[in-house]
Write an enzyme that holds these catalytic residues in place. Structure first.
Site, short mmCIF file in Angstrom:
data_model
loop_
_atom_site.label_atom_id
_atom_site.label_comp_id
_atom_site.label_asym_id
_atom_site.label_seq_id
_atom_site.Cartn_x
_atom_site.Cartn_y
_atom_site.Cartn_z
N THR B 17 0.88 -1.05 0.07
CA THR B 17 0.34 0.01 0.25
C THR B 17 0.84 1.02 0.30
O THR B 17 -0.17 1.89 -0.01
CB THR B 17 -0.94 0.26 1.09
OG1 THR B 17 -0.34 0.05 2.03
CG2 THR B 17 -1.90 -0.97 0.82
N GLY B 18 2.67 1.50 -0.08
CA GLY B 18 2.73 2.26 0.16
C GLY B 18 3.29 3.00 -1.50
O GLY B 18 3.20 2.09 -1.83
N LYS B 43 -4.27 -2.35 7.53
CA LYS B 43 -4.13 -2.41 6.72
C LYS B 43 -5.21 -3.32 6.36
O LYS B 43 -6.08 -3.80 4.97
CB LYS B 43 -3.68 -1.61 5.27
CG LYS B 43 -3.61 -0.12 5.77
CD LYS B 43 -2.86 1.06 4.61
CE LYS B 43 -2.66 1.74 5.30
NZ LYS B 43 -1.56 3.09 3.86
N THR B 97 14.02 -3.57 -0.14
CA THR B 97 14.59 -2.10 0.73
C THR B 97 16.19 -2.06 0.17
O THR B 97 17.09 -2.42 1.12
CB THR B 97 14.57 -2.27 1.93
OG1 THR B 97 12.83 -2.87 1.94
CG2 THR B 97 14.45 -0.56 2.96
N GLU B 98 16.29 -0.92 0.10
CA GLU B 98 17.62 -0.12 0.65
C GLU B 98 18.59 0.08 1.76
O GLU B 98 17.39 1.39 2.77
CB GLU B 98 17.97 1.43 -0.35
CG GLU B 98 18.13 0.19 -1.90
CD GLU B 98 19.30 1.97 -2.45
OE1 GLU B 98 19.73 2.44 -2.31
OE2 GLU B 98 18.06 1.83 -3.66
N GLU B 209 32.13 -7.30 -8.32
CA GLU B 209 32.99 -6.16 -7.81
C GLU B 209 33.29 -5.77 -6.24
O GLU B 209 33.49 -7.19 -5.83
CB GLU B 209 31.22 -5.33 -7.17
CG GLU B 209 30.65 -5.27 -6.86
CD GLU B 209 29.09 -4.10 -6.65
OE1 GLU B 209 28.68 -3.26 -7.48
OE2 GLU B 209 29.42 -3.90 -5.45
N HIS B 248 40.83 -0.82 6.34
CA HIS B 248 40.83 -0.81 8.07
C HIS B 248 39.52 -2.67 8.31
O HIS B 248 39.57 -3.46 8.34
CB HIS B 248 41.08 -0.30 9.35
CG HIS B 248 42.19 -0.88 9.90
ND1 HIS B 248 42.67 -1.78 9.83
CD2 HIS B 248 41.38 -1.81 11.38
CE1 HIS B 248 43.72 -2.33 10.90
NE2 HIS B 248 42.74 -2.58 11.78
#
Lengths: 394, 297
Positions: B17-18, B43, B97-98, B209, B248
């Protein structure tokens, strides 16, 4: 976020880990006053930078009195300190930490860290201190002991006693050492740190442990849970160097300044790395790393272009966009157009546009009246950008 | 066929719903993905995008027989969403999600131990099986159904390589983004193993990477299994500045591993073909397949 030694020690002290008496100083006079307020003895003046290997490079100096401390501080403050871990430019010393020298009967090494390969937290320890940057060597010699830590109800759970028993020399209480390691592990969880390293951990003549040096790195992604630490990050960026990267971060741009003359604008971290590789392979020198995140709007992207345009060393711009499901080509082109129209600098542009809405973006770029050379692939675009700059120099 | 997803994959969207969840759910449905419900706490009982919304993953699963989830939940609550899906025993969980906190991901990894769930991400573009299902936010314009599997640490380079493969006449069986975070779910090595077992995958592209040891682990698996399917690897970041401040902590566990040279050396030694740069990955795979099929069976 890397914390300065004095801040890490402040947090350690608040959580009951013994540290030498000390205070931070911003001027040589302050350093002298700090010593005057301390009990007579020997003192250490330590440059506060976010890198190790300080002692071998004059970043840690001993002083026998307040006058010596003043001289030692004056020798470091306001100058860059270069160590094996800072890069050639070094790091500017804004503060020194002045503390009482510690007499140790022996020194240990303790760290709590996130082991990304194993996906767990580990406690590491050795019965010898570790030369900065040489943890790997100690591991290779089999001197670094390790135990995995679980998080249960926000508390660290592990065989701390077993680890302590393997490290503690005969003269040291393994139970006390275990309690200290557990305390550090709980601190890591409490502060969302990804590293707490005590190197060396001194064993005092009367027993007990003192954290002689401390490194602490807090997870940037968790700063929303630690408002007080987040504000430190801002102070650090303003005072300690170039705030550009943090400002860019707020605009959904990952930006790292480099020393070349070709400005680089790319969406996506992997593609950005590949673009730098291609540029260097073509004989070009990138002026920056830039990854426009998927959440960036055209105004954020305009800001990113302004960063590139503001860099006087930049002679050409290489735009490499592969429109994805979240960030379309045309959004990036729009941002670029806004920046170039507003800015008073016109630079030759090589654009490589592919993926989602590439054709649309190409038309938009033309309709904005921006002149650009098109590259057909990453390599082709990189070669054209490199050639542009080398031609200009000749 | 594909790996991780198939025609029977029934997907719920946590955070549907977002803004992002709603937008991408529509895209996934348009692509043909069987999205069966949304989950947003508070909801439950509502309808969004003509789909029922539930308060919990468990409720959604019970009502819809869902077996997979895609998560569009902000970083602060993403780990809780992942753990909820794992505890509800969904077979596949994809998290887009980030910026999820690292220690939260360690909590998620603990929840994954001994579970029935395969987690993709977080900070991943997701899984795309062209023509079968899209559980993710990637562009699909250049993707074509075919026999090449892609396991990648980079969303943008996956788009790039998909376009090159398709241009070279090579479709894709599945593309998987393992995610850009240091601690995450499925890794390159596990994806590679799934691709090697998949009869419809003829070749595998690994996109790596700097940082971590996933490429080295994939190399070790290749050396052990000596697969006949060609494997092509692209590893980027050769000319990236050394992140001295991170150096490090990053060098801590890995020793000398983590740079491009050591990754490429390990992959090469295991018999993986190295794409010399990001522009020629499709062509490298085309040549590798030609060389493999030229050998009599």
């Amino acid at each position: 976020m890397h914390m300065h030694e004095f801040l890490a020690k402040e947090l350690l002290s608040r959580r009951g880990v013994a540290i030498p008496a000390g205070r931070v100083a911003a001027t040589a006079e302050d350093a002298q006053k700090v010593v005057q307020s301390m009990t007579p003895g020997r003192y250490v003046v330590k440059a506060q930078i976010h890198a190790g290997d300080r002692f071998a490079n004059g970043g840690i100096r001993f002083a026998d009195n307040a006058g010596d401390a003043r001289i030692a501080a004056a020798a470091m403050l306001g100058k860059p300190l270069v160590t094996r871990q800072t890069g050639l430019a070094g790091e500017m010393v804004r503060w020194v930490y002045v503390e009482e020298a510690v007499t140790a009967i022996t020194n240990l090494y303790i760290a709590i860290a996130v082991d990304r390969a194993a996906g767990e937290i580990v406690a590491l320890g050795a019965n010898v201190p570790v030369d900065d940057g040489r943890v790997g060597a100690v591991m290779d010699r089999g001197q670094l002991q390790r135990t995995a830590i679980r998080i249960e109800d926000d508390k660290a759970v592990a065989d701390f006693a077993g680890l302590a028993a393997r490290i503690a020399p005969a003269t040291v209480s393994a139970a006390e050492l275990a309690a200290l390691i557990e305390r550090l592990a709980n601190m890591l969880i409490e502060f969302d740190a990804i590293l707490i390293e005590i190197n060396p951990l001194a064993v005092a003549p009367g027993g007990g442990f003192i954290a002689v040096d401390a490194k602490m790195t807090v997870d940037d992604n968790a700063l929303f849970r630690h408002r007080d630490l987040a504000s430190l990050r801002q102070v650090d960026a303003n005072v300690d160097g170039d705030p550009t990267e943090l400002q860019a971060d707020r605009r959904h741009i990952n930006y790292v300044a480099l020393d070349g003359n070709i400005g680089v604008v790319v969406n996506g971290a992997g593609l950005a790395l590949a673009t730098l590789d291609a540029l260097v392979e073509a004989g070009g020198r990138p002026a920056n790393f830039m990854d426009v995140r998927t959440t960036a709007t055209s105004l954020d992207i305009a800001y990113a272009f302004n960063l590139v345009l503001a860099n006087k060393a930049v002679r050409a711009v290489l735009l490499n966009v592969h429109g994805g499901g979240m960030q379309r080509c045309d959004t990036i082109v729009e941002g670029m157009a806004i920046a170039m129209r507003r800015g008073n600098r016109s630079l030759p542009v090589v654009a490589r546009l592919a993926g989602n809405n590439a054709d649309f973006a190409r038309d938009r770029l033309k309709s904005f009246g921006i002149k650009f050379v098109e590259g057909t692939s990453i390599g082709d675009a990189a070669r054209r950008a490199a050639a542009m700059v080398s031609k200009e120099v000749v | 066929m594909a790996i991780l997803v198939g025609p029977d994959t029934r997907v719920i969207c946590q955070g549907m719903t977002g803004h992002a969840g709603s937008y991408h759910t529509q895209r996934m449905i348009a692509y043909g993905t069987r999205i069966v419900a949304g989950v947003t706490p508070g909801k439950g009982g509502q309808t969004a995008l003509d789909l029922p919304v539930f308060n919990t993953v468990r409720d959604a699963k019970a009502a819809t027989e869902a077996n997979a989830s895609i998560i569009f939940v902000p970083p602060a609550t993403a780990a809780a969403a992942m753990i909820e899906a794992i505890e509800a025993e969904l077979g596949l969980v994809v998290c887009v999600t980030e910026r999820v906190p690292v220690l939260d991901m360690i909590r998620v990894r603990q929840a994954l131990e001994g579970s029935k769930t395969r987690l993709v991400g977080p900070n991943s573009q997701g899984v795309l099986a062209p023509g079968v299902a899209q559980l993710g936010v990637m562009s699909t314009v250049n993707a074509r159904s075919g026999g090449i599997g892609i396991a990648s640490r980079s969303a943008s380079l996956t788009s790039e390589v998909v376009a090159q493969l398709t241009a070279a006449g090579l479709g894709q069986s599945t593309t998987v983004g393992v995610g850009g975070d240091p601690v995450h779910g499925i890794d390159l090595k596990s994806c590679l193993a799934l691709f090697l077992d998949d009869p419809d995958t003829r070749g595998v592209v690994l996109i790596g990477e700097i940082g971590g040891t996933e490429e080295e682990e994939a190399a070790a698996l290749t050396a052990r299994l000596k697969p006949r399917k060609p494997i092509v690897a692209l590893v980027v970041g050769r000319d990236a500045p050394r992140e001295r401040r991170m150096g490090h902590a990053g060098a801590f566990m890995a020793g000398s591993a983590g740079n491009v040279e050591s990754k490429i050396a390990a992959l090469k030694a295991a018999g993986v073909r190295i794409a010399p740069n990001a522009s020629v990955v499709g062509e490298t795979m085309r040549q590798a397949l030609a060389a493999t099929t030229a050998i009599p069976a």
